[in-house]
Design a protein around this motif. Structure first.
Motif, PDB file in Angstrom:
ATOM      1  N   SER A   3      14.221  48.523  37.586  1.00 47.90           N
ATOM      2  CA  SER A   3      14.134  49.657  38.680  1.00 47.90           C
ATOM      3  C   SER A   3      12.838  49.599  38.710  1.00 47.90           C
ATOM      4  CB  SER A   3      15.216  50.802  37.712  1.00 47.90           C
ATOM      5  OG  SER A   3      16.192  51.058  37.160  1.00 47.90           O
ATOM      6  N   PHE A   4      12.891  49.996  40.104  1.00 50.94           N
ATOM      7  CA  PHE A   4      11.916  50.359  40.903  1.00 50.94           C
ATOM      8  C   PHE A   4      11.480  52.367  40.791  1.00 50.94           C
ATOM      9  CE2 PHE A   4      12.722  47.194  42.671  1.00 50.94           C
ATOM     10  CZ  PHE A   4      11.343  45.790  42.354  1.00 50.94           C
ATOM     11  N   TRP A  72      20.171  51.996  61.065  1.00 51.54           N
ATOM     12  CA  TRP A  72      19.339  52.263  59.869  1.00 51.54           C
ATOM     13  C   TRP A  72      18.071  51.587  59.716  1.00 51.54           C
ATOM     14  CZ3 TRP A  72      17.475  51.222  55.014  1.00 51.54           C
ATOM     15  CH2 TRP A  72      18.296  50.092  54.640  1.00 51.54           C
ATOM     16  N   LEU A  73      17.760  50.502  59.970  1.00 51.07           N
ATOM     17  CA  LEU A  73      17.154  49.808  59.434  1.00 51.07           C
ATOM     18  C   LEU A  73      15.574  49.775  59.921  1.00 51.07           C
ATOM     19  CD1 LEU A  73      16.145  47.233  57.426  1.00 51.07           C
ATOM     20  CD2 LEU A  73      16.694  45.432  59.430  1.00 51.07           C
ATOM     21  N   LYS A  74      14.042  50.226  59.221  1.00 53.53           N
ATOM     22  CA  LYS A  74      13.181  50.285  59.915  1.00 53.53           C
ATOM     23  C   LYS A  74      12.353  48.840  59.931  1.00 53.53           C
ATOM     24  CE  LYS A  74      14.046  54.265  61.982  1.00 53.53           C
ATOM     25  NZ  LYS A  74      14.329  55.298  63.412  1.00 53.53           N
ATOM     26  N   ALA A  75      12.055  48.515  58.638  1.00 52.12           N
ATOM     27  CA  ALA A  75      11.244  47.112  57.884  1.00 52.12           C
ATOM     28  C   ALA A  75      11.920  46.319  57.101  1.00 52.12           C
ATOM     29  CB  ALA A  75      10.454  47.765  57.215  1.00 52.12           C
ATOM     30  N   VAL A  76      11.103  45.390  56.771  1.00 53.81           N
ATOM     31  CA  VAL A  76      12.008  44.245  55.345  1.00 53.81           C
ATOM     32  C   VAL A  76      10.707  44.457  54.835  1.00 53.81           C
ATOM     33  CG1 VAL A  76      13.084  42.533  54.668  1.00 53.81           C
ATOM     34  CG2 VAL A  76      13.547  43.588  56.881  1.00 53.81           C
ATOM     35  N   PRO A  77      10.646  45.036  53.518  1.00 57.59           N
ATOM     36  CA  PRO A  77       8.901  44.938  53.636  1.00 57.59           C
ATOM     37  C   PRO A  77       8.935  43.437  52.216  1.00 57.59           C
ATOM     38  CG  PRO A  77       9.989  46.662  52.190  1.00 57.59           C
ATOM     39  CD  PRO A  77      10.719  46.292  53.526  1.00 57.59           C
ATOM     40  N   ALA A  78      10.124  43.262  51.907  1.00 57.98           N
ATOM     41  CA  ALA A  78      10.146  41.710  50.880  1.00 57.98           C
ATOM     42  C   ALA A  78      11.333  41.202  50.994  1.00 57.98           C
ATOM     43  CB  ALA A  78      10.579  42.894  48.817  1.00 57.98           C
ATOM     44  N   PRO A  79      11.597  40.413  50.299  1.00 58.96           N
ATOM     45  CA  PRO A  79      12.904  38.958  50.898  1.00 58.96           C
ATOM     46  C   PRO A  79      13.973  39.745  50.392  1.00 58.96           C
ATOM     47  CG  PRO A  79      10.544  37.928  49.916  1.00 58.96           C
ATOM     48  CD  PRO A  79      10.435  39.048  49.416  1.00 58.96           C
ATOM     49  N   THR A 290       9.947  34.361  45.773  1.00 60.99           N
ATOM     50  CA  THR A 290       9.874  35.119  44.019  1.00 60.99           C
ATOM     51  C   THR A 290       8.845  36.486  43.818  1.00 60.99           C
ATOM     52  OG1 THR A 290      11.564  33.382  43.207  1.00 60.99           O
ATOM     53  CG2 THR A 290      10.355  34.840  41.617  1.00 60.99           C
ATOM     54  N   LEU A 291       9.371  37.529  44.172  1.00 56.80           N
ATOM     55  CA  LEU A 291       7.573  38.817  43.965  1.00 56.80           C
ATOM     56  C   LEU A 291       7.647  38.678  42.258  1.00 56.80           C
ATOM     57  CD1 LEU A 291       7.981  39.107  47.251  1.00 56.80           C
ATOM     58  CD2 LEU A 291       6.787  37.492  46.897  1.00 56.80           C
ATOM     59  N   SER A 292       6.951  39.160  42.160  1.00 55.79           N
ATOM     60  CA  SER A 292       6.847  39.996  40.068  1.00 55.79           C
ATOM     61  C   SER A 292       7.036  41.671  40.905  1.00 55.79           C
ATOM     62  CB  SER A 292       5.701  40.414  40.501  1.00 55.79           C
ATOM     63  OG  SER A 292       4.551  40.754  40.924  1.00 55.79           O
ATOM     64  N   ASP A 293       7.392  42.272  39.990  1.00 52.48           N
ATOM     65  CA  ASP A 293       7.987  43.445  40.495  1.00 52.48           C
ATOM     66  C   ASP A 293       7.146  44.588  41.005  1.00 52.48           C
ATOM     67  OD1 ASP A 293      10.768  43.011  39.813  1.00 52.48           O
ATOM     68  OD2 ASP A 293      10.028  43.996  37.691  1.00 52.48           O
ATOM     69  N   ALA A 294       6.216  43.990  40.231  1.00 49.71           N
ATOM     70  CA  ALA A 294       4.082  44.845  40.402  1.00 49.71           C
ATOM     71  C   ALA A 294       4.267  44.481  42.716  1.00 49.71           C
ATOM     72  CB  ALA A 294       3.551  44.563  39.677  1.00 49.71           C
ATOM     73  N   THR A 295       4.326  43.876  42.565  1.00 52.44           N
ATOM     74  CA  THR A 295       4.189  42.941  44.134  1.00 52.44           C
ATOM     75  C   THR A 295       5.027  43.777  44.415  1.00 52.44           C
ATOM     76  OG1 THR A 295       3.166  41.048  43.079  1.00 52.44           O
ATOM     77  CG2 THR A 295       3.297  40.911  45.951  1.00 52.44           C
ATOM     78  N   VAL A 300       6.406  47.841  49.474  1.00 53.26           N
ATOM     79  CA  VAL A 300       7.527  48.678  49.731  1.00 53.26           C
ATOM     80  C   VAL A 300       6.400  49.952  49.734  1.00 53.26           C
ATOM     81  CG1 VAL A 300       9.898  50.352  48.481  1.00 53.26           C
ATOM     82  CG2 VAL A 300       9.676  47.659  48.788  1.00 53.26           C
ATOM     83  N   THR A 301       5.698  50.398  48.518  1.00 51.14           N
ATOM     84  CA  THR A 301       4.765  51.995  48.917  1.00 51.14           C
ATOM     85  C   THR A 301       4.104  51.146  50.106  1.00 51.14           C
ATOM     86  OG1 THR A 301       4.721  51.626  46.112  1.00 51.14           O
ATOM     87  CG2 THR A 301       2.971  52.841  47.679  1.00 51.14           C
ATOM     88  N   ASP A 302       3.468  50.311  51.093  1.00 48.05           N
ATOM     89  CA  ASP A 302       2.512  50.333  51.474  1.00 48.05           C
ATOM     90  C   ASP A 302       3.052  50.395  52.698  1.00 48.05           C
ATOM     91  OD1 ASP A 302       0.505  49.756  49.615  1.00 48.05           O
ATOM     92  OD2 ASP A 302       0.267  47.617  50.512  1.00 48.05           O
TER      93      ASP A 302
END
Length: 310
Positions: A3-4, A72-79, A290-295, A300-302
């Protein structure tokens, strides 16, 4: 799946396969997990890269259908992450069927010739094309099983007004026609699918995933007619093979039934089938990430900041 905690997060919803984070009540961050569900039950083991496949096919298809209706879609910041505007959802799924397969076939085989008040003509075999696509809506259950529902019941229960239904019907059929065209160019037949819609003010938006293996069923076009003529099983690209495996092992999500063991080999088979569908539908090579949760959280925040959501 982790969970983020995103800035200005106001709500978190865990769905069967997606976790949805609400930002300032106006934006949604949708994280596609590797969970897999069938018969409205989340199976006990995740499928590697399934979330990435679902998210990227959905993004591809939302872009390819954006001229038909707003989405609804505006961005895809991660896979496996999409960001979009929050809509007030209709509590129904618009299921469109071009072929007699799956739930429609099971209903037909039982002797019924109507499904959600849609007529199914006599003399059809499993997987045959309907004379024209039919819409067989279902309720969108927050828990438990979705239920078949007719257009008349939807309007009578206030799940959609008659005017909104007309728009939903029009959009669903046009989206299905586009999906079939995209599939045909890739040597596939889009047999059935489902769409979800919501509203912002008076405007209806297409939401969630579109033409993915979780929401759709594809056949290979090459040899389809010959297989129909000979009574052979059709070659599918969908998660129907998972449902069939479960049914063969006496599981249909009913009380008292136990999910059969999912071996490592079977998990890998499911993963490869999802990747195969991605590559077949999009014409692009699948690049597993495969990205880390932190990445992921930072990306997403950016992206939220760039969209003006924060």
């Amino acid at each position: 799946m982790s969970s983020f905690q995103f800035p200005s997060q106001t709500q978190l919803y865990h769905g069967k396969v997606r976790d949805v984070y609400t930002i300032k009540n106006d934006w949604l961050v949708m994280v596609a997990s590797d969970r897999i569900s069938a018969f409205d039950v989340v199976l006990p083991r995740p499928i590697p890269f399934k979330g990435q496949v679902l998210n990227q096919i959905a993004a591809y298809m939302l872009e390819a259908t954006s001229d038909i209706c707003p989405n609804w879609l505006k961005a895809v910041p991660a896979p496996n992450v999409s960001i979009g505007t929050r809509c007030v959802p209709f509590k129904i799924e618009m299921v469109v069927r071009g072929n007699l397969v799956g739930h429609a076939w099971r209903t037909y085989h039982s002797g019924s010739r109507t499904l959600c008040s849609a007529a199914m003509p006599e003399g059809l075999k499993e997987n045959d094309f309907f004379p024209s696509p039919i819409i067989t809506p279902s309720t969108k259950a927050e828990a438990g099983h979705d239920e078949d529902i007719s257009k008349e019941e939807i309007i009578a229960k206030g799940l959609a007004s008659a005017a909104d239904w007309a728009v939903l019907e029009d959009y669903a059929l046009k989206l299905f026609a586009r999906g079939k065209k995209i599939a045909a160019a890739r040597g596939l037949i889009l047999a059935d699918t489902k769409y979800e819609f919501g509203k912002i003010g008076d405007t209806i938006y297409l939401m969630d995933e579109v033409h993915t293996p979780d929401s759709s069923r594809y056949f290979y076009a090459d040899g389809f007619e010959a297989r129909q003529a000979s009574g052979e099983k059709q070659q599918q690209l969908s998660k129907e093979f998972v449902r069939e495996w479960l049914m063969a092992n006496n599981f249909m999500g009913k009380e008292g039934q136990t999910v059969p063991e999912m071996t490592d080999e079977w998990i890998n088979t499911i993963s490869q089938r999802y990747i195969e569908l991605y590559e077949k539908v999009t014409g692009q090579n699948f690049v597993p990430q495969t990205l880390s949760d932190a990445t992921t959280e930072q990306l997403v925040t950016d992206s939220l900041k760039q969209l003006g959501a924060l």
